[in-house]
Design an enzyme around this catalytic site. Structure first.
Site, short mmCIF file in Angstrom:
data_model
loop_
_atom_site.label_atom_id
_atom_site.label_comp_id
_atom_site.label_asym_id
_atom_site.label_seq_id
_atom_site.Cartn_x
_atom_site.Cartn_y
_atom_site.Cartn_z
N GLU A 1 48.30 29.90 16.86
CA GLU A 1 48.60 29.69 18.94
C GLU A 1 50.03 29.07 18.84
O GLU A 1 50.22 28.96 18.78
CB GLU A 1 47.44 28.48 18.86
CG GLU A 1 46.37 28.04 18.60
CD GLU A 1 45.75 27.16 19.06
OE1 GLU A 1 46.62 25.85 19.12
OE2 GLU A 1 44.40 27.22 19.16
N GLU B 1 39.23 30.02 16.73
CA GLU B 1 38.94 28.59 16.60
C GLU B 1 38.36 28.41 17.89
O GLU B 1 38.65 29.51 19.07
CB GLU B 1 40.70 27.90 16.50
CG GLU B 1 40.91 25.63 16.91
CD GLU B 1 41.96 25.81 16.39
OE1 GLU B 1 43.03 26.60 16.08
OE2 GLU B 1 42.46 25.26 17.94
#
Ligand code: MG
Length: 440
Positions: free
Chosen positions: A169, A265
């Site tokens: 991320e 995710e």
């Protein structure tokens, strides 16, 4: 009578389809257009669990084969994600471990326990470089990331089970701030060729702006050329965060018109991993996931003190969990996975072939006496009179005829086929049996 016999035969193959391991059912992944597909070009929808940060004491005890096996057998996951911490970012100095930069060998060893177990079990595994700062090239960090993925590609690039997630991320902006794809793209254009020089084909997941939440800039300026081959873009969401539902989900839906998406995710809670579960929002996300046939891994397989953690602190670090060992999030995810992913049973090993060529009997009529034996990719059977031996895939489709003629006694035939699971169907006088074999 004949019709009845055929119906039974068809049912037997339907059963065989249900027991194929995910890797044998779906095969090597690739990207066609905006869809991740399996070996036969069919949309591939993987569903499973993401581990929590590898260096956290609430997660690393679960990075083992027993847990992977339990997730596959009891939760029916066909995907696990090893979230390997890059930096040392310990929240509890006494209990936590170092990430890859400070402890390369320990981190590799920890990842391998999960990767090896997933391959052995016939499911998919994401090797995730778990960081918010990979685009920062200072202090040789890009070379460390390259070293990590070059090792993994060298060791695991030949296994279709393996997916590389090169940047969990990117944290180069706030959750809601301006989208900035520019600092992320050069890192991706650096790391992807490093993998491709070793492994030309396995699926790669590329991180995207706003903690892999905002796909608008990526959709209008995606990777190009060889950097775009078999690459999908990460979309991470947390269902109870209003901004994810109301702003980022519509952007992702629109982006899917131009770029492939992989949900490596996601969570049922708020984006910080905490907060309550909003089932109305959760169902809206999953409606889109299933309509678009998207793959997902849910956060998190850990006993972290957050509502997104799937496990209670009572959960054993070797699996075999009861329902009271699961949190509400874990219970919802397990139910979802069991509802959507078929149960399968990999070959139990040994069988009549022994050695490294396991086989097992799928069906055998009472009169069968083929003395089936399978070793070194060679079948030996005892045939009498006009007989036929066929090699089929797990869906019951013909691969090739191995024998069709008159025999009197033991016959050997080598199986020349790509490694994987197959069915061997033997038909002759008073003889009708099927075996599942593992071709090496
Ligand atoms: Mg490969």
């Amino acid at each position: 009578m004949k019709i009845t016999t055929r119906i039974i035969a068809v049912s037997a193959f339907a059963l065989n389809f249900a027991v194929a391991a995910p890797i044998d059912d779906i095969g090597a992944l690739s990207v066609q257009g905006t869809q991740v597909v399996g070996a036969n070009g069919q949309p591939a929808q993987l569903r499973g669990m993401s581990y929590y940060w590898s260096h956290s004491h609430t997660a690393f005890p679960f990075y083992n084969a027993n847990v992977v096996n339990w997730l596959a057998e009891d939760w029916h996951v066909n995907l696990v994600r090893a979230a390997m911490a890059f930096e040392t970012n310990a929240w509890d100095q006494k209990l936590d471990k170092n990430g890859y930069i400070s402890d390369p060998s320990g981190t590799i060893q920890q990842a391998e326990a999960v990767i090896d177990a997933a391959i052995a079990k016939g499911i998919y595994v994401i090797i995730d470089l778990h960081t918010h700062w990979a685009n920062d090239s200072a202090n040789g960090r890009w070379n460390k990331a390259a070293e990590f993925f070059e090792y993994m590609a060298t060791k695991y690039g030949k296994y279709p089970n393996v997916i590389y997630e090169v940047y969990n991320e990117p944290g180069t902006e706030t959750w809601t701030g301006p989208v900035d794809w520019n600092p992320i793209k050069p890192y991706l254009e650096f790391i992807i060729p490093k993998i491709r020089a070793i492994d030309p084909d396995n699926l790669i997941i590329a991180g995207t702006p706003a903690y892999s939440g905002n796909l608008s800039a990526v959709a209008s300026d995606p990777l190009t050329g060889t950097n775009a081959v078999n690459v999908a873009y990460a979309f991470h969401f947390y269902a109870s965060t209003d901004d994810h539902l109301n702003r980022l989900l519509p952007i992702a839906k629109s982006a899917l018109n131009t770029i492939p998406i992989f949900i490596s995710e996601c969570g049922l809670t708020n984006a910080d991993g905490n907060g309550s579960l909003n089932y109305n929002s959760i169902n809206q996300f999953w409606q889109w996931i299933d309509e678009a046939k998207l793959s997902w891994a849910a956060w998190s397989l850990s006993n972290t003190a957050e509502t997104s953690a799937a496990l209670q602190t009572s959960a054993s670090t070797s699996g075999n969990w009861s329902e009271s060992d699961l949190t509400p999030s874990g219970t919802w995810l397990r139910n979802k996975l069991r509802e959507q992913n078929p149960e399968w049973s990999p070959i139990t090993g040994g069988g009549s072939g022994g050695g490294d060529n396991p086989s097992e009997i799928i069906s055998r009529n009472a009169a069968s006496t083929s003395s089936f034996h399978f070793a070194n990719n060679t079948i030996s059977v005892s045939l009498n009179g006009q007989s036929k031996v066929e090699l089929l895939d797990l869906q019951g489709r013909m691969v090739r005829t191995l024998w069709n003629g008159i025999a009197n006694g033991s016959v050997s035939m080598s199986v020349d086929a790509k490694p994987g699971l197959y069915l061997v169907r033997i038909q002759g006088k008073n003889l009708h049996e099927t075996h599942k074999v593992a071709v090496k």
